[in-house]
Write an enzyme that holds these catalytic residues in place. Structure first.
Site, PDB file in Angstrom:
ATOM      1  N   HIS A   1     -32.981  70.116   2.104  1.00  0.00           N
ATOM      2  CA  HIS A   1     -33.022  69.570   0.752  1.00  0.00           C
ATOM      3  C   HIS A   1     -33.816  68.256   0.722  1.00  0.00           C
ATOM      4  CE1 HIS A   1     -29.427  72.188   0.422  1.00  0.00           C
ATOM      5  NE2 HIS A   1     -29.828  72.326  -0.820  1.00  0.00           N
TER       6      HIS A   1
ATOM      7  N   ASP B   1     -35.442  80.362  -0.540  1.00  0.00           N
ATOM      8  CA  ASP B   1     -34.433  79.347  -0.826  1.00  0.00           C
ATOM      9  C   ASP B   1     -34.958  78.524  -2.004  1.00  0.00           C
ATOM     10  OD1 ASP B   1     -32.154  77.833  -0.600  1.00  0.00           O
ATOM     11  OD2 ASP B   1     -32.491  77.218   1.462  1.00  0.00           O
TER      12      ASP B   1
END
Length: 521
Positions: free
Chosen positions: A188, A260
């Protein structure tokens, strides 16, 4: 073909490859228009879209009003990563707990129960299970989301999870290919790198994905990481060497490949969100997940436009985006038929609590068990607490900042369920920032209220957080009789007179620990 008609066709193809999220608990106008126009074929639900099961069922029915085969996806791993129960806490333990029990029938039953609930809510694709082998115990983003650190354990439970979920009519998605377990960076925020050789990856990280394919998994999700053994330049999500040569060619996967969350910094820091989207589709991804952080019409239009322009300027072959859209449409037809055809039992199940109880591990000297015995080192001093707890304890929960895969609002811990069983229980939750601001806070809020009472210290991945380990050591230095409950990944140590390991921080895992402490199990 007229330029305008080609542009319209490319726009529909581009929309088909996107799996966007949105804000709100009802269908936004832009989503409705996209579905009605025949391009938008998928959406993703997050915790922000969910109030309760009945509302979700109404939402999904409304979404499918224009397309009964619309793919409605969710990231419902159970355990620490839950969307359906983001506001209440998961009623089923996550992968680490199931791997600790190591009963594939139990894993299959838990996954089937999750599938039953998702199916009833009108959801057709679940971005789960995590097939990552958590070989790095300090992994900041996988951890308890993995079935464990052993390839064989992860492989057999990944297959069982896939079988269980798909038997309930919901498609499973094995993630994060080619394996996110041996990393030390959260994708992230940065770009993780796997330094292992191709032979090592093939022996340790790939077998769970192979097991998922053998179990019939319909979708594989990519990882935003660099694996130089396969591609020294492009992250896996963008790499044809990994997605085409390895996944499709060597491993023979012919299902849907989804990325993702494409807005994650591991790929956007270098390429931007539009550049990462184009490169992902060009590299072999069929669908692009977006909307965890960037949810809205503007992002959807931006990515659609980027894909169309990439085809028009020759950056992205039209044959590749056509292939991707066709694979999405094929999956939509299959999943839509499963959504309508598979009948599930809507009766509530207690399989999650059963699994959480079985996953509980207790390490202690004999003095800590009221004569019941236990496992672990014991120095001969009768200084442990008598369990079950005979009065209302004071609970100190040391709370870390979680990665973005975990909804920060999701309830966890032992204090709440323990107060239900032992009225008068008091508690405090402390963070690293809290302790940094006040040097005596641990004494005032942690130790002083526990005077003449039992002390329970709850931690979450203590081995990964130096501040948490230090705070726990200070508490135990003053109260060596304290109970410690580890709700993250255990590291082999067993501090505390009694040490409980739940293998996850779900609500149901907290209930199982509280039951044990209160003598209800």
């Amino acid at each position: 073909m007229e330029p305008s008609s080609r542009h319209d066709r490319l726009t529909r193809l581009a929309e088909t490859t996107l799996q966007p999220g949105f804000v709100g608990t009802t269908v936004p106008d832009w989503v409705r228009r996209g579905i009605a126009g025949g391009g938008l074929t998928s959406v993703v639900l997050f915790g922000r879209n969910i109030v309760d099961p009945e509302q979700v069922a109404r939402l999904t029915a409304d979404l499918r009003a224009e397309n009964r085969d619309l793919i409605i996806a969710i990231d419902e791993e159970a355990g620490d990563v839950t969307r359906l129960e983001a506001w209440t806490g998961a009623s089923r333990p996550g992968n680490l707990a199931l791997g600790a029990v190591d009963d594939v029938d139990l894993t299959e039953s838990v996954a089937r129960d999750i599938g039953r609930e998702l199916h009833a809510a009108g959801i057709s694709l679940n971005y789960a299970p995590s097939a990552d082998v958590n070989s790095n115990p300090l992994n900041p983003v996988i951890g308890a989301r993995s079935f464990g650190a052993r390839t064989d354990v992860v492989s057999r439970h990944t297959a069982a999870w896939v079988r269980g979920l798909q038997s309930a009519g919901v498609a499973a998605c094995a993630k994060h290919f080619p394996g996110h377990g041996d990393t030390s960076v959260d994708s992230h925020h940065g770009l993780p790198q796997v330094s292992a050789s191709a032979e090592e990856i093939a022996a340790t990280a790939l077998p769970p994905f192979v097991a998922a394919m053998e179990a019939g998994v319909r979708v594989v999700m990519t990882a935003h990481l660099l694996a130089p053994a396969y591609d020294p330049e492009l992250p896996a999500t963008l790499s044809p060497r990994i997605l085409v040569d390895l996944l499709r060619g060597e491993l023979g996967f012919d299902g849907l490949v989804v990325t993702d969350g494409i807005e994650m910094s591991a790929v956007t820091a270098r390429y931007g969100i539009d550049g990462a989207t184009v490169r992902a589709v060009k590299g072999g991804a069929d669908a692009v997940c977006v909307g965890g952080e960037h949810a809205g019409e503007a992002t959807f239009d931006q990515l659609t436009g980027a894909l169309v322009q990439a085809v028009l300027d020759g950056t992205l072959p039209e044959a590749r985006i056509s292939e991707a859209a066709a694979r999405v449409a094929e999956f939509a037809a299959w999943s839509g038929s499963r959504t309508r055809a598979v009948a599930t039992d809507d009766a509530a199940s207690d399989i999650g609590l059963v699994a959480a109880r079985r996953a509980l591990r207790v390490l202690t000297g004999r003095s800590g068990m009221g004569g019941q015995g236990g496992r672990g080192e014991h120095d001969g001093q009768d200084r442990g607490p008598v369990l079950p707890l005979v009065g209302a304890p004071h609970v100190v929960e040391l709370s870390p900042t979680m990665n973005l895969a975990v909804d920060g609002q999701t309830p966890w811990g032992v204090a709440a369920p323990l107060s239900d069983l032992l009225p008068g229980t008091t508690s405090v939750r402390l963070t690293e920032a809290d302790l940094r601001e006040s040097g005596d806070l641990l004494d005032r809020k942690g130790l002083d209220p526990a005077a003449e009472r039992s002390l329970v210290v709850v931690v979450r991945d203590a081995a990964r957080h130096g501040w948490m380990s230090a705070a726990m050591a200070r508490l135990l230095g003053s109260r060596p009789d304290a109970v410690v409950v580890e709700m993250g990944v255990p590291n082999g140590a067993a501090p505390g007179a009694v040490h409980l390991v739940t293998h996850g921080a779900t609500r149901v895992s907290g209930v199982a620990a509280a039951e044990f402490l209160a003598g209800r199990r």
